[in-house]
Scaffold this motif. Structure first.
Motif, PDB file in Angstrom:
ATOM      1  N   ALA A   1       0.799  -1.227   0.000  1.00  0.00           N
ATOM      2  CA  ALA A   1       0.000   0.000   0.000  1.00  0.00           C
ATOM      3  C   ALA A   1       0.826   1.270   0.000  1.00  0.00           C
ATOM      4  N   LEU A   2       2.146   1.160  -0.088  1.00  0.00           N
ATOM      5  CA  LEU A   2       3.016   2.325   0.059  1.00  0.00           C
ATOM      6  C   LEU A   2       3.581   2.801  -1.267  1.00  0.00           C
ATOM      7  N   GLY A   3       3.917   1.884  -2.133  1.00  0.00           N
ATOM      8  CA  GLY A   3       4.574   2.153  -3.404  1.00  0.00           C
ATOM      9  C   GLY A   3       5.055   0.839  -3.962  1.00  0.00           C
ATOM     10  N   ILE A   4       5.988   0.898  -4.902  1.00  0.00           N
ATOM     11  CA  ILE A   4       6.535  -0.311  -5.517  1.00  0.00           C
ATOM     12  C   ILE A   4       7.983  -0.466  -5.080  1.00  0.00           C
ATOM     13  N   VAL A   5       8.257  -1.476  -4.263  1.00  0.00           N
ATOM     14  CA  VAL A   5       9.630  -1.769  -3.864  1.00  0.00           C
ATOM     15  C   VAL A   5      10.367  -2.335  -5.079  1.00  0.00           C
ATOM     16  N   THR A   6      11.464  -1.697  -5.457  1.00  0.00           N
ATOM     17  CA  THR A   6      12.177  -2.114  -6.665  1.00  0.00           C
ATOM     18  C   THR A   6      13.554  -2.713  -6.385  1.00  0.00           C
ATOM     19  N   GLU A   7      14.176  -2.345  -5.271  1.00  0.00           N
ATOM     20  CA  GLU A   7      15.497  -2.889  -4.931  1.00  0.00           C
ATOM     21  C   GLU A   7      15.544  -3.205  -3.445  1.00  0.00           C
ATOM     22  N   VAL A   8      16.261  -4.274  -3.129  1.00  0.00           N
ATOM     23  CA  VAL A   8      16.397  -4.710  -1.742  1.00  0.00           C
ATOM     24  C   VAL A   8      17.856  -5.017  -1.463  1.00  0.00           C
ATOM     25  N   GLU A   9      18.398  -4.423  -0.416  1.00  0.00           N
ATOM     26  CA  GLU A   9      19.739  -4.775   0.062  1.00  0.00           C
ATOM     27  C   GLU A   9      19.547  -5.737   1.225  1.00  0.00           C
TER      28      GLU A   9
END
Length: 588
Positions: free
Chosen positions: A188-196
């Motif tokens: 519900a916040l946005g689109i997570v595109t990268e994860v460290e």
């Protein structure tokens, strides 16, 4: 659709818009289906940003979906759906720090496979690895260990594309509130595109699973039951027995579990057909439990099995059949009370565990899964919506009901109503991705308290028009959200789907000039003029570390046939093929 094509034509042709208008979405268990207006498969950050900018211009909601493992309607939409399966590359490895930077569409299986090539592994894992890393984070996925918390505790930083199209980097040191909100975002916040992601040196574990009386589990609860690094329990309610699975690190060579003739296709189909029969003759379920689990795990307490496997293989289980799942997190010390009371109710004992619902004529499926975690053990950043206990270890109770041949079991509603009542009585919190149905938004606000308000504040600032909001969020979290946004999607109807489950239909706010509505899977699209223009980013959102860039100018529509989609497997997990068939029953 013509207005959408017109907007696409105005954008940069060098940034593709890979979309299909013929996709039918369904959860892995086929509990819910929906038909998105567009199903989009971006392959770059620029493509993701383009989708968001176009959605804003075309006044559309966006839902992000991965494996569809969650059996509830969280991922249903009649608007735009993004799948990140084509956006899952490894971006950077820091071998010294043992960190991976990956695109968020990477599946957990691929993350571990890639990590093994560098001698690394995820430190913890749930029961399956079919989810995308973004999906596992968004729903507070957990494993079964008092030495680990939820999967999000291994996340060091995130990049999120917000509703204004800007990509924002966040971590414990940068945009901390956004980070705490995005670690469990519920999409519900946005689109997570990268994860460290923080990895560890790859290692093996030796595991043992053993059939024991339930009294043994309760007696050892506060002594040595949870001592090994990984432990989980499968409780057989009518036999009053349990299978205890535990694992510890080892340097021993890999040793596969012993194969049995029943553990392959024979056991899979036997149980499936008996579950189907129990829909019509429910009272056979205690006998089914005795026979099926006796054949696989032994009829007498003390029967055990062992193996040595890589961590990423040992922790996996097989989900077998389509299923409903209702899982709650409660303080670990309340476990014996919860199990004793639920056992008394299910078995019709005097007093019924103090649960004010009749269990007469009700029979449920086996097993009830018992797992643990401890998000306080490592002192890492806690997400606002972390549903684990903040002052000690957490117990998860998981009431699974199978949908044999995609038929809903007759016990579902009464069982889940009673189960949720007991969980409320014991101060538990629901697993967001599951099928809790008897908990109101007001109860959720009481359960989550100020942390829900903090999460909602960040969410509302990052997405003021509700581009990422749907009916599930409003129904579940209620008034903690802002006033209904112009792009927020509401539920219009649910109808029985042809191949099981419910067909979900949504619609955006009626005040906008073009409404979306699909009455059936084959329903035609309908639309009129679309409002143009772009909203101004909120002042609070501007305080984030935005990556500013011009919106694209021209593009074309790339239509992707559903024939290119890979069919989902009938079960989740990675079972091995043996001489007796696919070993879907080798572990619980």
């Amino acid at each position: 659709m013509e207005k959408i094509k017109h907007e696409i034509a105005r954008t940069d042709p060098d940034v593709p818009f890979r979309a299909s208008s013929s996709h039918i979405h369904h959860t892995w268990a086929k509990t819910f289906q929906s038909r998105p207006e567009l199903y989009i498969r971006p392959q770059s950050l620029e493509e993701v940003q383009k989708v968001v900018n176009l959605a804003r211009r075309c006044r559309r909601r966006i839902v992000v979906v991965g494996s569809g493992h969650s059996p509830n309607d969280l991922t249903c939409t009649s608007s735009w759906m993004i799948n990140l399966d084509d956006y899952g590359k490894l971006l950077h490895v820091d071998r010294q720090k043992k960190t991976f930077l990956v695109e968020a569409g990477m599946r957990l299986h691929d993350l571990n496979h890639t990590a093994h090539q560098h001698g690394l592994s995820m430190p913890n894992l749930g029961s399956i690895d079919a989810q995308s890393i973004a999906g596992a984070i968004a729903t507070a996925t957990h494993g079964s260990s008092l030495k680990h918390g939820i999967i999000s505790e291994s996340v060091l930083s995130l990049r999120v594309v917000l509703s204004n199209g800007h990509a924002v980097r966040c971590s414990n040191d940068q945009n901390q509130d956004l980070f705490k909100a995005a670690l469990v975002s519920l999409g519900a916040l946005g689109i997570v595109t990268e994860v460290e992601f923080q990895m560890v040196e790859n290692y093996k574990v030796e595991w043992e699973q053993k059939l024991v009386p339930l009294d043994d589990v309760l007696t050892r609860w506060n002594t040595n039951l949870w001592l090994k690094e990984f432990t989980r329990v499968w409780w057989m309610p009518y036999m009053k027995r349990a299978i205890v699975w535990s694992a510890e690190r080892t340097e021993k060579p890999v040793r596969a579990p012993d194969a049995t003739w029943y553990g392959g296709s024979v056991g899979f189909h036997t149980y499936h057909n008996l579950l189907w029969l129990s829909n019509y003759i429910p009272w056979i379920l205690p006998t089914v439990e005795w026979f099926v689990f006796g054949m696989q795990y032994g009829f007498s307490p003390g029967v055990s099995a062992t193996a040595v496997q890589d961590l990423s293989d040992a922790l996996l289980m097989n989900c077998l059949y389509s299923q409903f799942v209702n899982e709650w997190a409660l303080p670990l010390h309340k476990g014996p009370e919860a199990i004793t009371r639920l056992s008394a109710w299910l078995n019709g004992e005097p007093g019924g565990g103090g649960i004010p619902f009749s269990s007469k004529g009700l029979y449920v499926h086996c097993p009830i899964e018992v797992r643990v975690s401890d998000s306080t053990a490592k002192g890492t950043t806690r997400p606002f919506l972390d549903n684990t206990c903040s002052d000690g270890p957490t117990l998860y109770l998981n009431a699974t009901l199978y949908r044999a041949y995609l038929q809903d079991p007759p016990c579902k509603d009464r069982y889940y109503e009673a189960f949720e009542w007991l969980m409320h009585e014991l101060g538990a919190k629901p697993h967001y991705a599951k099928n809790f149905s008897y908990t109101t938004a007001e109860q959720m606000q009481h359960i989550l308290g100020d942390n829900l308000k903090k999460w909602a504040k960040v969410r509302n600032e990052a997405d003021p028009e509700g581009m990422f909001l749907g009916a599930w969020h409003r129904r579940t979290l209620g008034v903690s959200l802002a006033a209904k946004g112009a792009l927020e999607e509401r539920e219009v109807s649910r109808t029985k789907a042809a191949d099981g489950g419910q067909f979900w239909v949504g619609e955006l706010d009626s005040t906008r000039s073009e409404a979306l509505s699909f009455a059936t899977a084959a329903a035609p699209e309908r639309g009129a003029q679309v409002n143009g223009g772009s909203p101004t980013p909120s002042s609070s959102a501007e305080s984030f570390d935005m990556m500013h860039g011009a919106e694209a100018e021209k593009s074309t529509l790339f239509d992707r046939s559903d024939d290119e989609e890979v069919d989902r497997p009938r079960y989740h997990g990675r079972p091995q093929d043996t001489v007796t068939g696919t070993a879907v029953f080798d572990k619980m």
